[in-house]
Design a protein around this motif. Structure first.
Motif, PDB file in Angstrom:
ATOM      1  N   LEU A 159       0.808  -1.223   0.000  1.00  0.00           N
ATOM      2  CA  LEU A 159       0.000   0.000   0.000  1.00  0.00           C
ATOM      3  C   LEU A 159       0.843   1.275   0.000  1.00  0.00           C
ATOM      4  N   ARG A 160       2.099   1.194   0.432  1.00  0.00           N
ATOM      5  CA  ARG A 160       2.987   2.368   0.389  1.00  0.00           C
ATOM      6  C   ARG A 160       3.140   2.903  -1.035  1.00  0.00           C
ATOM      7  N   ILE A 161       2.981   2.023  -2.014  1.00  0.00           N
ATOM      8  CA  ILE A 161       3.085   2.434  -3.414  1.00  0.00           C
ATOM      9  C   ILE A 161       2.047   3.504  -3.738  1.00  0.00           C
ATOM     10  N   LEU A 162       0.916   3.501  -3.027  1.00  0.00           N
ATOM     11  CA  LEU A 162      -0.110   4.528  -3.248  1.00  0.00           C
ATOM     12  C   LEU A 162       0.448   5.927  -3.014  1.00  0.00           C
ATOM     13  N   GLU A 163       1.399   6.049  -2.099  1.00  0.00           N
ATOM     14  CA  GLU A 163       2.002   7.357  -1.818  1.00  0.00           C
ATOM     15  C   GLU A 163       2.867   7.838  -2.976  1.00  0.00           C
ATOM     16  N   GLN A 164       3.377   6.914  -3.761  1.00  0.00           N
ATOM     17  CA  GLN A 164       4.309   7.254  -4.837  1.00  0.00           C
ATOM     18  C   GLN A 164       3.634   7.404  -6.184  1.00  0.00           C
ATOM     19  N   GLU A 165       2.357   7.000  -6.288  1.00  0.00           N
ATOM     20  CA  GLU A 165       1.666   7.094  -7.563  1.00  0.00           C
ATOM     21  C   GLU A 165       1.438   8.544  -7.955  1.00  0.00           C
ATOM     22  N   GLU A 166       1.393   8.763  -9.238  1.00  0.00           N
ATOM     23  CA  GLU A 166       1.057  10.095  -9.743  1.00  0.00           C
ATOM     24  C   GLU A 166      -0.376  10.407  -9.353  1.00  0.00           C
ATOM     25  N   PRO A 167      -0.640  11.607  -8.884  1.00  0.00           N
ATOM     26  CA  PRO A 167      -2.004  11.962  -8.553  1.00  0.00           C
ATOM     27  C   PRO A 167      -2.892  11.868  -9.794  1.00  0.00           C
ATOM     28  N   GLY A 168      -4.000  11.174  -9.660  1.00  0.00           N
ATOM     29  CA  GLY A 168      -4.945  11.027 -10.767  1.00  0.00           C
ATOM     30  C   GLY A 168      -6.020  12.082 -10.702  1.00  0.00           C
ATOM     31  N   PRO A 169      -6.988  12.005 -11.616  1.00  0.00           N
ATOM     32  CA  PRO A 169      -8.044  13.011 -11.656  1.00  0.00           C
ATOM     33  C   PRO A 169      -8.948  12.987 -10.433  1.00  0.00           C
ATOM     34  N   ASN A 170      -8.995  11.862  -9.705  1.00  0.00           N
ATOM     35  CA  ASN A 170      -9.854  11.761  -8.531  1.00  0.00           C
ATOM     36  C   ASN A 170      -9.084  11.894  -7.231  1.00  0.00           C
ATOM     37  N   SER A 171      -7.863  12.358  -7.311  1.00  0.00           N
ATOM     38  CA  SER A 171      -7.083  12.523  -6.082  1.00  0.00           C
ATOM     39  C   SER A 171      -6.929  14.008  -5.788  1.00  0.00           C
ATOM     40  N   GLY A 172      -6.584  14.288  -4.575  1.00  0.00           N
ATOM     41  CA  GLY A 172      -6.376  15.675  -4.186  1.00  0.00           C
ATOM     42  C   GLY A 172      -4.913  16.037  -4.178  1.00  0.00           C
ATOM     43  N   GLY A 173      -4.076  15.295  -4.862  1.00  0.00           N
ATOM     44  CA  GLY A 173      -2.634  15.509  -4.865  1.00  0.00           C
ATOM     45  C   GLY A 173      -1.945  14.284  -4.322  1.00  0.00           C
ATOM     46  N   SER A 174      -0.685  14.428  -3.946  1.00  0.00           N
ATOM     47  CA  SER A 174       0.030  13.262  -3.431  1.00  0.00           C
ATOM     48  C   SER A 174      -0.585  12.811  -2.114  1.00  0.00           C
ATOM     49  N   LEU A 175      -0.415  11.550  -1.827  1.00  0.00           N
ATOM     50  CA  LEU A 175      -1.070  10.921  -0.697  1.00  0.00           C
ATOM     51  C   LEU A 175      -0.044  10.562   0.375  1.00  0.00           C
ATOM     52  N   ALA A 176      -0.341  10.912   1.609  1.00  0.00           N
ATOM     53  CA  ALA A 176       0.484  10.514   2.751  1.00  0.00           C
ATOM     54  C   ALA A 176      -0.326   9.515   3.574  1.00  0.00           C
ATOM     55  N   ILE A 177       0.258   8.372   3.856  1.00  0.00           N
ATOM     56  CA  ILE A 177      -0.445   7.332   4.596  1.00  0.00           C
ATOM     57  C   ILE A 177       0.258   7.081   5.921  1.00  0.00           C
ATOM     58  N   LYS A 178      -0.513   7.079   6.993  1.00  0.00           N
ATOM     59  CA  LYS A 178      -0.026   6.709   8.320  1.00  0.00           C
ATOM     60  C   LYS A 178      -0.576   5.317   8.610  1.00  0.00           C
ATOM     61  N   PHE A 179       0.310   4.375   8.836  1.00  0.00           N
ATOM     62  CA  PHE A 179      -0.103   3.001   9.105  1.00  0.00           C
ATOM     63  C   PHE A 179      -0.071   2.709  10.594  1.00  0.00           C
ATOM     64  N   PHE A 180      -1.060   1.955  11.031  1.00  0.00           N
ATOM     65  CA  PHE A 180      -1.118   1.417  12.382  1.00  0.00           C
ATOM     66  C   PHE A 180      -1.227  -0.094  12.237  1.00  0.00           C
ATOM     67  N   GLU A 181      -0.730  -0.819  13.220  1.00  0.00           N
ATOM     68  CA  GLU A 181      -0.719  -2.276  13.139  1.00  0.00           C
ATOM     69  C   GLU A 181      -1.363  -2.882  14.375  1.00  0.00           C
ATOM     70  N   ALA A 182      -2.073  -3.996  14.156  1.00  0.00           N
ATOM     71  CA  ALA A 182      -2.660  -4.766  15.249  1.00  0.00           C
ATOM     72  C   ALA A 182      -2.535  -6.241  14.901  1.00  0.00           C
ATOM     73  N   ASN A 183      -2.265  -7.058  15.913  1.00  0.00           N
ATOM     74  CA  ASN A 183      -2.133  -8.487  15.631  1.00  0.00           C
ATOM     75  C   ASN A 183      -3.324  -9.308  16.087  1.00  0.00           C
ATOM     76  N   ASP A 184      -4.292  -8.685  16.749  1.00  0.00           N
ATOM     77  CA  ASP A 184      -5.504  -9.408  17.140  1.00  0.00           C
ATOM     78  C   ASP A 184      -6.658  -8.420  17.305  1.00  0.00           C
ATOM     79  N   SER A 185      -7.825  -8.954  17.634  1.00  0.00           N
ATOM     80  CA  SER A 185      -9.019  -8.104  17.705  1.00  0.00           C
ATOM     81  C   SER A 185      -8.943  -7.085  18.839  1.00  0.00           C
ATOM     82  N   ASN A 186      -8.347  -7.453  19.969  1.00  0.00           N
ATOM     83  CA  ASN A 186      -8.226  -6.500  21.078  1.00  0.00           C
ATOM     84  C   ASN A 186      -7.343  -5.317  20.689  1.00  0.00           C
ATOM     85  N   ASP A 187      -6.200  -5.622  20.064  1.00  0.00           N
ATOM     86  CA  ASP A 187      -5.316  -4.552  19.588  1.00  0.00           C
ATOM     87  C   ASP A 187      -6.022  -3.686  18.544  1.00  0.00           C
ATOM     88  N   ALA A 188      -6.797  -4.333  17.676  1.00  0.00           N
ATOM     89  CA  ALA A 188      -7.485  -3.601  16.604  1.00  0.00           C
ATOM     90  C   ALA A 188      -8.498  -2.609  17.172  1.00  0.00           C
TER      91      ALA A 188
END
Length: 146
Positions: free
Chosen positions: A28-57
């Motif tokens: 999904l990090r590749i989404l940050e590097q893609e050229e902005p398309g007609p339906n985007s608002g410019g370049s995309l910055a993604i903040k990822f969070f991680e969880a390994n089970d339902s409680n963490d999620a």
């Protein structure tokens, strides 16, 4: 009406194996590097969070309010349902995208239908290409932006 993606999004990846979480994030990090398309608002910055089970999620959801959850079906079905129900109950007026991803499943299984009926916005099976995964993620994010 064309709906634009926001420039900054938060994604919570729920997966019991750290190596698989890292692969999903890398994909999904590749989404940050893609050229902005007609339906985007410019370049995309993604903040990822991680969880390994339902409680963490659920804890990460309440703390970080992600725009999108990607949940591996390796999480027990009842726990996946718990995550969906909890998110849908807590999100209020703001919609949170939920995508289940199945990397190991049986193609004859009714898991996709079950996930969609429990509240998921999409289901991605193991036969999806990386480009299709990214396109589906962007589609769910566009729906959220509406």
């Amino acid at each position: 009406m064309v709906t634009k993606l926001r420039n900054s999004i938060r994604i919570l990846v729920v997966e019991p194996r750290a190596s698989t979480r890292a692969c999903v994030i890398e994909l999904l990090r590749i989404l940050e590097q893609e050229e902005p398309g007609p339906n985007s608002g410019g370049s995309l910055a993604i903040k990822f969070f991680e969880a390994n089970d339902s409680n963490d999620a659920v804890g990460s959801f309440t703390k970080n309010h992600p725009d999108l959850l990607i949940i591996n079906t390796a999480i027990d079905r009842s726990r996946g349902r718990t995550i969906c129900e909890t998110v849908r109950g807590l999100e209020g007026q703001r919609h949170t995208g939920i995508i289940f991803i199945d990397v190991e499943g049986d193609p004859q299984d009714d898991l996709a239908v079950e996930c969609l009926e429990m509240g998921a916005d999409d289901f991605i099976d193991r036969n999806c290409t990386p480009a299709e995964v990214r396109a589906r993620v962007k589609a769910v994010l566009r729906l959220k932006a509406m």
